[in-house]
Write a protein that holds these residues in place. Sequence first.
Motif, PDB file in Angstrom:
ATOM      1  N   GLU A  44      45.760   6.051  11.368  1.00  0.00           N
ATOM      2  CA  GLU A  44      45.491   4.616  11.451  1.00  0.00           C
ATOM      3  C   GLU A  44      46.731   3.785  11.782  1.00  0.00           C
ATOM      4  N   CYS A  45      47.928   4.336  11.582  1.00  0.00           N
ATOM      5  CA  CYS A  45      49.115   3.478  11.718  1.00  0.00           C
ATOM      6  C   CYS A  45      49.983   3.829  12.920  1.00  0.00           C
ATOM      7  N   THR A 125      48.523  -4.192  25.346  1.00  0.00           N
ATOM      8  CA  THR A 125      47.955  -4.474  24.024  1.00  0.00           C
ATOM      9  C   THR A 125      47.022  -3.359  23.590  1.00  0.00           C
ATOM     10  N   GLU A 126      46.167  -2.951  24.496  1.00  0.00           N
ATOM     11  CA  GLU A 126      45.191  -1.901  24.201  1.00  0.00           C
ATOM     12  C   GLU A 126      45.906  -0.601  23.788  1.00  0.00           C
ATOM     13  N   MET A 128      48.887  -0.200  22.644  1.00  0.00           N
ATOM     14  CA  MET A 128      49.804  -0.315  21.503  1.00  0.00           C
ATOM     15  C   MET A 128      49.100  -0.751  20.219  1.00  0.00           C
ATOM     16  N   ASN A 129      47.806  -1.027  20.284  1.00  0.00           N
ATOM     17  CA  ASN A 129      47.126  -1.591  19.116  1.00  0.00           C
ATOM     18  C   ASN A 129      47.013  -0.601  17.961  1.00  0.00           C
ATOM     19  N   ILE A 132      51.038   0.289  14.044  1.00  0.00           N
ATOM     20  CA  ILE A 132      51.372  -0.846  13.179  1.00  0.00           C
ATOM     21  C   ILE A 132      52.886  -0.975  13.054  1.00  0.00           C
ATOM     22  N   TYR A 138      56.173  -7.027  17.172  1.00  0.00           N
ATOM     23  CA  TYR A 138      55.211  -6.884  18.274  1.00  0.00           C
ATOM     24  C   TYR A 138      55.629  -7.607  19.561  1.00  0.00           C
ATOM     25  N   LYS A 142      56.344  -5.682  23.218  1.00  0.00           N
ATOM     26  CA  LYS A 142      55.679  -6.010  24.480  1.00  0.00           C
ATOM     27  C   LYS A 142      56.702  -6.317  25.575  1.00  0.00           C
TER      28      LYS A 142
END
Lengths: 151, 735
Positions: A44-45, A125-126, A128-129, A132, A138, A142
């Motif tokens: 998840e992270c 974004t997609e 790297m989402n 966490i 963030y 980018k």
Amino acid sequence: MGQFTLNINGTTKQVKVENDTPLLWVLRDHLKLKGTKFGCGIAECGACTVHVDGKAERSCSIPVSQLHGKAITTIEGLSEDGTHPVQKAWLQHDVAQCGYCQAGQIMSASALLAKNPKPNDEEITEAMNGNICRCGTYVRIKKAIKTATNL
Amino acid sequence: MTKIKTTYNRRSFLKVSAAAGGGLVLGFGLLNSCDPAKTTAIDYPLELPKNWFNLSGFIKIGENGVVTIMSPNPEIGQNVKTAMPMIVAEELDVNWKKVVVEQAGLDTNTFTRQVAGGSQSIRKSWKGLRIAGATVRNMLMQAAALKWGVPLEEVSTLSGTIHHKASNRSLGFGEVASEAATLKVPEEVTLKDIKDFSIIGNPTKNVDGKGIVTGKPLFGMDYEEEGMLYATVIHPPQFGSGIDSFNQDEVSKLLGITSVFKLEIDYSSAPKWQQKAFAKNNMIVVVGNSTWEVFKAARQLKVQWKIPSKIENTTNDKERLTALLEDKNIKPVRKDGDVEKAFQKSTKIIESTYSAPFLPHNPMAPMNFFADVTADKARFVGPIQTPEVALGMLTDILKLPKEKIEIQLTRIGGGFGRRLYGNFVVEAGLISQKIGKPIKLIYSREEDMSYGPFRPTYKIFYKAALSKANELTAFKVKGAGSQGSPVWPDRFPAGTVDNFLAEHRKMPSTIATGAWRAPKSNFTAGVEQAFLDEVAEAADKDPIDFRIELFKKAETNPVGDKNDYDPKRYRGVLELIREKSNWDRKQKGLFRGVAAYFCHNSYVAQVVDIKMVNDTPKVVKVWNAVDCGVVVNPEGAKNQIEGGVIDGLGTAMFGEVTFNNGYISKRNFDDYKLIRQKDAPLEIETFFVENNIDPTGLGEPSLPPVIGALANALYQATGKRYYNQPFNFTKNSFF
């Protein structure tokens, strides 16, 4: 307990571990490659991100038994001396705060650029989402990815 | 130039003198003090010297002029490992490219306040670090003057070189370091003029940057030693619970497991503020040959937990807190004038109530520590914000003398307050002591998220009165929180309004609470700034104008004498943000909110810009104006501000845990939502007020107000006020 042959950062490694041992712990505890980090253990992270056959994968959730014949790249193998464009861009933008998640971020970013050398904002974004950063780097992440596309 | 007595910082030198005896200062580690494993290579090739000369606890100089500067404080991502040595290097007058930074371990004889907390590292060390650099510079100059047979006054330095202008001679620092190390420490040294700074104020990259991007083992989690075992712990799921029985034999027999046992810790000798965080003092320990084996075995534990005497449900916390706010016994903590009378005489009354939930810290690196405890000594390596407090607890609990316990510091994979509370250090020590082997303790994410301590849950009620002329005539705040109050009685708007009343209450709770990034302020700032937005709207005033009016009043005619802020600096950041963000130029489709706050000795004003994207508010940009005095490292400083902004936005949007029958609602990142790339602002821009005021910290101050600026921008975008955190607006909750 089984004997596994792994292709890690271009070299062949042998480990004797239980079949369900996640790649993350094989790397960290058995092969002493500490760059890949433990964050959540449930994919998840993103702290544990590595490349498996060039694709960004969460090493905490891949059992060692599923890696036969696959090429694994960790942060230590991304470049010989930290000169991969993503690593250089990360330094240029002084991205890190605590730095713990950054190896995972860099592995996700480098997998993205390998597949898509000029990603747009949405694609970044997609991709790297799933990573966490608790320190909140963030915006720099980018920017660094955009810089890396020109290095 | 400022002349300053060296007494403030003498102990870092005196230890060196004492080691050599008779006041003769010889580097005690002369010829062999260099430990390359400990040094940090900066991102350029640097030839290390053969010999290091110790000139103080802070500084070692090699014969080739390369300088090692110790970074005393724990590095948790606030970038002090770069900024603190920069301050020493500035006054030492050395070329930053010839500096190697080394993380100091806990050394109470040499350093003071080795703490990462309260955004205080730079503020509290500013003077000491400058003196440390200036003193060694003076000793190097003395050594050169002696060598040349000229008066000290004729000698100057420039970037690592000593000059005698009259005879056109010069020497590198490395060429006189051995002689300088034998000189007496000067009683008084001269500090640079701020205008002559060349390192401070220069955007400087993180000294560990290269190590981080190449995956070097910099973190406690990465530390290991030959023969070490791995340990993990399982604490009771409910506060106040304990262990009745568990399948010890079964789990002990699992592959790779060396021992499984119960551990109970007596924290009664620990400082009270630490004990509050250690409500779970009993646990099951699993020790084995690898992390995976102990994690897997821990999942096989079947435990009969004791039923706690008090079981808490936080779903009704808001009601419990409301009852406290309405209680007649609420305690006044500050009273100016008479608010009730002023409310009666007023034209308009505005009142609102705000709340926020418990929060876990969730640093990216779960708790971990290495411990090697033997019969007569102990060695610890790992990430801790308060090593000296941990040392005190270890001394009492392991029953070893202080001088027999060594604590080495690693980079810290995030803390946000969690690593102020070193229960995991004590646990690691006791586990190692019990099994008689070195161990590394690692928490699973689930243990990390559920142990606590948590940011308390809070509720605040505000009431304000406006006169016919739309002037603020009365302001009342009452606040309550679990195990503590969120109210700052002497902070803005106290001091700006004739009739002011602050009251607070504490809600008893079994949930362990502790400091969470910008304690109290992380709630109070956001809600106070959101409320002021409502008051400004009722007064039909621009929210920046409204605040500036108040500060002007406090500048010329403050109410009370205990106000803990400087209204002029507060106004300064508001004026700067107004100018830089083009606040007065309205743009179609851009919804803006403003906030300003003072905490941890720094001032921050912010504007949050929102655009509606697919009917959902999107934070596109956050503007920051910051007054933290002298900015030591603008690169790191901006990064801190950005981090606080994103943490604040994420917390306001998503941060929450509840306790149901005493069980925490979320234990990993599948349930607990942290802000991710998708919800982060597209841009963050930061401007600093330029002044020569001694620097103050930046690890916390940008977090609290951004929650208010976000709420105010959301109001502009949606017409809805956000009173309860988390806002959850990205789920289209207001449509």
